[in-house]
Design a protein around this motif. Structure first.
Motif, mmCIF file in Angstrom:
data_model
loop_
_atom_site.group_PDB
_atom_site.id
_atom_site.type_symbol
_atom_site.label_atom_id
_atom_site.label_comp_id
_atom_site.label_asym_id
_atom_site.label_seq_id
_atom_site.Cartn_x
_atom_site.Cartn_y
_atom_site.Cartn_z
ATOM 1 N N VAL A 105 -23.381 -9.100 5.504
ATOM 2 C CA VAL A 105 -24.431 -8.113 5.221
ATOM 3 C C VAL A 105 -24.870 -7.421 6.512
ATOM 4 C CG1 VAL A 105 -26.818 -7.837 4.435
ATOM 5 C CG2 VAL A 105 -25.228 -9.256 3.122
ATOM 6 N N SER A 133 -24.667 -7.369 -10.158
ATOM 7 C CA SER A 133 -25.131 -6.721 -8.932
ATOM 8 C C SER A 133 -26.452 -7.347 -8.507
ATOM 9 C CB SER A 133 -25.278 -5.210 -9.121
ATOM 10 O OG SER A 133 -26.205 -4.911 -10.135
ATOM 11 N N ILE A 169 -28.617 -5.946 -1.982
ATOM 12 C CA ILE A 169 -27.631 -6.334 -0.964
ATOM 13 C C ILE A 169 -28.165 -7.402 -0.012
ATOM 14 C CG2 ILE A 169 -26.284 -5.483 1.000
ATOM 15 C CD1 ILE A 169 -25.994 -2.835 -0.508
ATOM 16 N N LEU A 194 -19.310 -5.550 -1.743
ATOM 17 C CA LEU A 194 -20.557 -5.857 -1.042
ATOM 18 C C LEU A 194 -21.306 -4.586 -0.665
ATOM 19 C CD1 LEU A 194 -22.309 -8.108 0.279
ATOM 20 C CD2 LEU A 194 -21.061 -7.660 2.394
ATOM 21 N N ASP A 237 -21.969 -1.953 -2.226
ATOM 22 C CA ASP A 237 -22.895 -1.445 -3.233
ATOM 23 C C ASP A 237 -23.581 -2.572 -4.009
ATOM 24 O OD1 ASP A 237 -21.143 -2.190 -5.470
ATOM 25 O OD2 ASP A 237 -19.915 -0.478 -4.917
ATOM 26 N N GLY A 238 -23.441 -3.813 -3.529
ATOM 27 C CA GLY A 238 -24.146 -4.939 -4.140
ATOM 28 C C GLY A 238 -23.496 -5.530 -5.364
#
Length: 472
Positions: free
Chosen positions: A237, A351, A354, A382, A384-385
């Protein structure tokens, strides 16, 4: 709502208004879906060639209350394209409607019929030196109408958005059989309710998409790809944030891959070349598309250097050619196939905000472990979650041995997603698989509005009954 089957009397009615070659024997492929959870039924199969023929089919179905199942490429993963229950429907396949109706390079617009295969839409854009960035594992068979009906995502959402963000206008047949001529090429059109965005993501429950005006983008002058080993999801992240700081909108894709997915590749698809001899616990796959004058290899090298200095990167490979770039993407693209060969107990398209993804991964592992001993393959977009959080049997065991635990696993994962402010359907839609989840986790006001919209546009309930909202 009482519906009637697409029987011989209905077939005879249709043959009075449509050519004989519109109708075909029902093949098994129209009754199957990729995960094998549902087997459909069909009273009649129609392959119209024009929007007027689609209109006639739907108009006649409405007249005698026959259910209609719009069918694209059949690649959907939530059972939205098959009808396992209720009266045998009319299956309406758009596969013969695949024409490119117009290309406008100066506007960055492509007008295409709904039956066009996604890969062909991409190629039509490339033929005028443009990019249509929607990219999925199933792009060789998925059709653009289905992509829009399910608001498909894929690997480039981080930069370009979902299918919804790539569409300017639609042509569609409404549940009455009326044609909506909404193939606008305008970026700005504030003339009332947005019917386009209502139909996109409705999964064939509010009408049949027959054509679309699509947004194109310039082809990036330079592309680059790297696979970087990271110590943890937390580091991934942070690396995403660093990449966006250094490269801005140049980051087209940012994929997270866990060791379990790499092990599945080794087990099931050993011919897929992997860049690391010792499989790392976590890696990210970064794809860049940069403007002229910026060297993508140099940009990735600078990113890797900064990430290494701050402990975010442990190792990495930067593609030095298109062939190497393709090899790195091949790793990511073959993970779903390895998953299918092993067979999951329960698969989840979710989703999460993030910054909360690392915590979700830790908590998810703990909650699933309370149910039993499983292997978890957590991978996905990752940037866009969107994670594909899939739970598998222990090595050497079959998923059928875990059928009595499947629902418990799904609920444990989805409960956690809901608790953390996420979505239990990130890019695959609701279909028939997740109607109960939508009822369980959906906001009551939103559900009431959805039911009201369905009742207003499709009062007879003929459009894909049982998908998204339970059939009455």
């Amino acid at each position: 709502m009482i519906l009637n089957p697409a029987d011989e009397s209905f077939a005879a009615r249709l043959r009075l208004v449509l050519p004989e070659d519109v109708f075909r024997p029902v093949e098994e492929r129209y009754l199957e879906e990729p995960r094998g959870r549902y087997h459909g039924q069909a009273g009649l199969l129609a392959l119209p060639r024009t929007v007027n023929e689609v209109s006639a089919l739907v108009r006649e179905a409405a007249a005698v209350k026959v259910p209609v199942i719009p069918y694209g490429g059949g690649t959907g993963l939530v059972g939205g394209q098959v009808a396992p229950e209720g009266p045998a429907p009319l299956v309406l396949s758009l596969e013969r409607m695949r024409a490119i109706r117009g290309v406008y390079p100066s506007e960055n617009v492509l007008v295409v019929e709904a039956g066009a295969i996604l890969a062909d839409v991409q190629e039509a854009a490339r033929s005028v030196d443009r990019l249509f960035p929607l990219s999925l594992a199933s792009e060789g068979s998925a059709r653009i109408g289905g992509n829009l009906a399910s608001n498909a995502g894929g690997v480039n959402v981080l930069r370009y958005g979902n299918a919804r963000d790539l569409c300017l206008g639609l042509e569609a047949v409404l549940p009455t059989g009326e044609i909506w001529h909404g193939l606008s090429r305008l970026r700005k059109d504030n003339t009332g309710y947005d019917l386009r965005n209502l139909l996109i993501g409705s999964e064939g429950t509010l009408g049949v998409i027959t054509a679309a005006s699509l947004k194109l983008s310039p082809i990036p002058a330079g592309t680059g790809t790297a696979m970087i080993v990271v110590p943890s999801p937390d580091a991934a992240v942070e690396l995403l944030a660093l990449a966006r700081e250094q490269l801005g909108e140049g980051v087209s894709a940012f994929e997270l891959i866990h060791r379990q997915g790499l092990e599945f590749l080794s087990e099931e698809l050993p011919d897929v070349r992997q860049p690391f001899s010792d499989l790392p616990e976590w890696v990210v796959l970064i794809d860049l598309g940069l403007v002229k004058g910026i060297d993508p290899t140099g940009a990735l090298e600078a990113l890797f250097e900064t990430a290494s200095e701050t402990g975010l990167a442990l190792d990495g490979v930067i593609a030095g050619s298109e062939a190497q770039r393709a090899e790195l993407w091949s790793v990511r693209e073959h993970i779903p196939e390895a998953n299918r060969r092993i067979g999951s107990v329960s698969s989840h398209d979710i989703s999460i905000p993030i910054s909360d993804i690392p915590e979700f991964i830790r908590k998810g592992q703990s909650r699933v472990a309370k149910i039993g001993e499983f292997r978890i393959n957590c991978f996905g977009h990752l940037g866009d979650g969107n994670l594909h959080y899939n739970v598998f049997p222990r090595f050497g065991r079959d998923r059928l041995e875990y059928e009595n635990q499947r629902e418990a696993v799904k609920q444990a994962v989805h409960d956690l997603v809901h608790e953390m402010g996420g979505s239990v359907s990130a890019e695959h839609g609701i279909g028939r698989l997740k109607t109960a989840d939508l009822e369980r986790y959906g906001d009551p006001a939103k559900l009431a509005a959805m039911r009201a919209i369905k009742a207003a546009l499709d009062p007879l309930g003929i459009m894909n009954p049982g998908a998204v909202l339970p059939a009455n």
